[in-house]
Design a protein around this motif. Structure first.
Motif, PDB file in Angstrom:
ATOM      1  N   ARG A  42       0.794  -1.218   0.000  1.00 43.39           N
ATOM      2  CA  ARG A  42       0.000   0.000   0.000  1.00 43.39           C
ATOM      3  C   ARG A  42       0.832   1.276   0.000  1.00 43.39           C
ATOM      4  N   ASP A  43       2.104   1.175   0.317  1.00 44.36           N
ATOM      5  CA  ASP A  43       2.913   2.388   0.418  1.00 44.36           C
ATOM      6  C   ASP A  43       4.362   2.047   0.121  1.00 44.36           C
ATOM      7  N   TYR A  44       5.144   3.063  -0.199  1.00 50.29           N
ATOM      8  CA  TYR A  44       6.579   2.863  -0.402  1.00 50.29           C
ATOM      9  C   TYR A  44       7.334   4.097   0.072  1.00 50.29           C
ATOM     10  N   ALA A  45       8.636   3.914   0.249  1.00 48.59           N
ATOM     11  CA  ALA A  45       9.519   5.021   0.618  1.00 48.59           C
ATOM     12  C   ALA A  45      10.856   4.806  -0.077  1.00 48.59           C
ATOM     13  N   MET A  46      11.520   5.897  -0.374  1.00 51.00           N
ATOM     14  CA  MET A  46      12.862   5.823  -0.955  1.00 51.00           C
ATOM     15  C   MET A  46      13.798   6.654  -0.097  1.00 51.00           C
ATOM     16  N   ASP A  47      14.951   6.083   0.206  1.00 51.26           N
ATOM     17  CA  ASP A  47      15.983   6.766   0.980  1.00 51.26           C
ATOM     18  C   ASP A  47      17.264   6.790   0.162  1.00 51.26           C
ATOM     19  N   PHE A  48      17.912   7.944   0.133  1.00 49.27           N
ATOM     20  CA  PHE A  48      19.148   8.099  -0.623  1.00 49.27           C
ATOM     21  C   PHE A  48      20.236   8.614   0.293  1.00 49.27           C
ATOM     22  N   ASP A  49      21.344   7.915   0.320  1.00 46.51           N
ATOM     23  CA  ASP A  49      22.484   8.289   1.139  1.00 46.51           C
ATOM     24  C   ASP A  49      23.711   8.281   0.233  1.00 46.51           C
ATOM     25  N   ARG A  50      24.842   8.637   0.772  1.00 42.92           N
ATOM     26  CA  ARG A  50      26.073   8.627  -0.014  1.00 42.92           C
ATOM     27  C   ARG A  50      26.427   7.213  -0.468  1.00 42.92           C
ATOM     28  N   ASP A  51      26.200   6.213   0.386  1.00 40.23           N
ATOM     29  CA  ASP A  51      26.634   4.850   0.099  1.00 40.23           C
ATOM     30  C   ASP A  51      25.534   3.932  -0.402  1.00 40.23           C
ATOM     31  N   VAL A  52      24.275   4.277  -0.183  1.00 41.41           N
ATOM     32  CA  VAL A  52      23.192   3.342  -0.472  1.00 41.41           C
ATOM     33  C   VAL A  52      21.927   4.088  -0.906  1.00 41.41           C
ATOM     34  N   ALA A  53      21.190   3.450  -1.831  1.00 45.80           N
ATOM     35  CA  ALA A  53      19.846   3.899  -2.198  1.00 45.80           C
ATOM     36  C   ALA A  53      18.903   2.759  -1.833  1.00 45.80           C
ATOM     37  N   ILE A  54      17.805   3.077  -1.150  1.00 49.15           N
ATOM     38  CA  ILE A  54      16.898   2.045  -0.645  1.00 49.15           C
ATOM     39  C   ILE A  54      15.474   2.348  -1.095  1.00 49.15           C
ATOM     40  N   PHE A  55      14.807   1.311  -1.638  1.00 50.17           N
ATOM     41  CA  PHE A  55      13.385   1.357  -1.937  1.00 50.17           C
ATOM     42  C   PHE A  55      12.702   0.418  -0.963  1.00 50.17           C
ATOM     43  N   ARG A  60       1.304  -1.895   5.117  1.00 54.20           N
ATOM     44  CA  ARG A  60       0.539  -0.783   5.673  1.00 54.20           C
ATOM     45  C   ARG A  60       1.532   0.319   6.014  1.00 54.20           C
ATOM     46  N   THR A  61       1.059   1.533   6.055  1.00 58.22           N
ATOM     47  CA  THR A  61       1.946   2.680   6.246  1.00 58.22           C
ATOM     48  C   THR A  61       2.674   2.645   7.576  1.00 58.22           C
ATOM     49  N   GLU A  63       3.753   0.205   9.425  1.00 54.62           N
ATOM     50  CA  GLU A  63       4.594  -0.957   9.734  1.00 54.62           C
ATOM     51  C   GLU A  63       6.019  -0.772   9.242  1.00 54.62           C
ATOM     52  N   ARG A  64       6.830  -1.770   9.583  1.00 54.92           N
ATOM     53  CA  ARG A  64       8.153  -1.850   8.972  1.00 54.92           C
ATOM     54  C   ARG A  64       7.966  -2.323   7.534  1.00 54.92           C
ATOM     55  N   PRO A  65       8.907  -1.997   6.649  1.00 51.07           N
ATOM     56  CA  PRO A  65       8.736  -2.428   5.256  1.00 51.07           C
ATOM     57  C   PRO A  65       8.795  -3.952   5.132  1.00 51.07           C
ATOM     58  N   GLU A  66       7.939  -4.503   4.274  1.00 47.43           N
ATOM     59  CA  GLU A  66       7.953  -5.942   4.023  1.00 47.43           C
ATOM     60  C   GLU A  66       9.237  -6.333   3.295  1.00 47.43           C
ATOM     61  N   TYR A  67       9.631  -5.514   2.328  1.00 49.28           N
ATOM     62  CA  TYR A  67      10.878  -5.734   1.588  1.00 49.28           C
ATOM     63  C   TYR A  67      11.587  -4.406   1.402  1.00 49.28           C
ATOM     64  N   ARG A  68      12.912  -4.494   1.349  1.00 41.96           N
ATOM     65  CA  ARG A  68      13.740  -3.352   0.970  1.00 41.96           C
ATOM     66  C   ARG A  68      14.636  -3.794  -0.183  1.00 41.96           C
TER      67      ARG A  68
END
Length: 117
Positions: A42-55, A60-61, A63-68
């Motif tokens: 139902r939801d997603y987030a993207m995080d961008f850092d110097r060393d890593v990009a995470i989807f 549900r909003t 909760e912890r992500p089911e997959y990264r």
């Protein structure tokens, strides 16, 4: 007046952040859209850092992500720069090709669609 002073670290500038290129993001968002259509995410987030990009994909909003899906270019020559991480933090799949890393989620989606639920 004809002297040129080179800037320090001119050719070796580190990137300010790691990101997904257009093809990678399209592949990830395509899978995300199909999982949303199946009613699993139902939801997603993207995080961008110097060393890593995470989807991160959420059931549900709140909760912890089911997959990264993590992209770490520094690991390209070792274990592969792509990793699929479960909700508990375990690395489910690691490799050089994004499609191979996303394969377990694709198989889960096929089961969901095949079951009709």
């Amino acid at each position: 007046m004809g002297t040129v002073t080179p800037l320090p670290y001119a050719g070796r500038a580190l990137p300010q952040q790691t990101g997904f290129d257009r093809d990678e993001l399209m592949r990830i968002l395509d899978l995300y859209g199909r999982m949303v259509a199946a009613g699993k995410w139902r939801d997603y987030a993207m995080d961008f850092d110097r060393d890593v990009a995470i989807f991160s994909a959420f059931r549900r909003t709140a909760e912890r992500p089911e997959y990264r899906v993590e992209k770490r270019p520094a690991l390209r020559s070792r274990q592969g720069m792509w990793a699929l991480v479960s909700e508990g933090g375990a690395v489910l799949k690691r490799g050089d090709e994004l499609s191979n890393v996303l394969a377990p989620v694709e198989r889960k989606l096929m089961k969901l669609v095949g079951d009709g639920s």
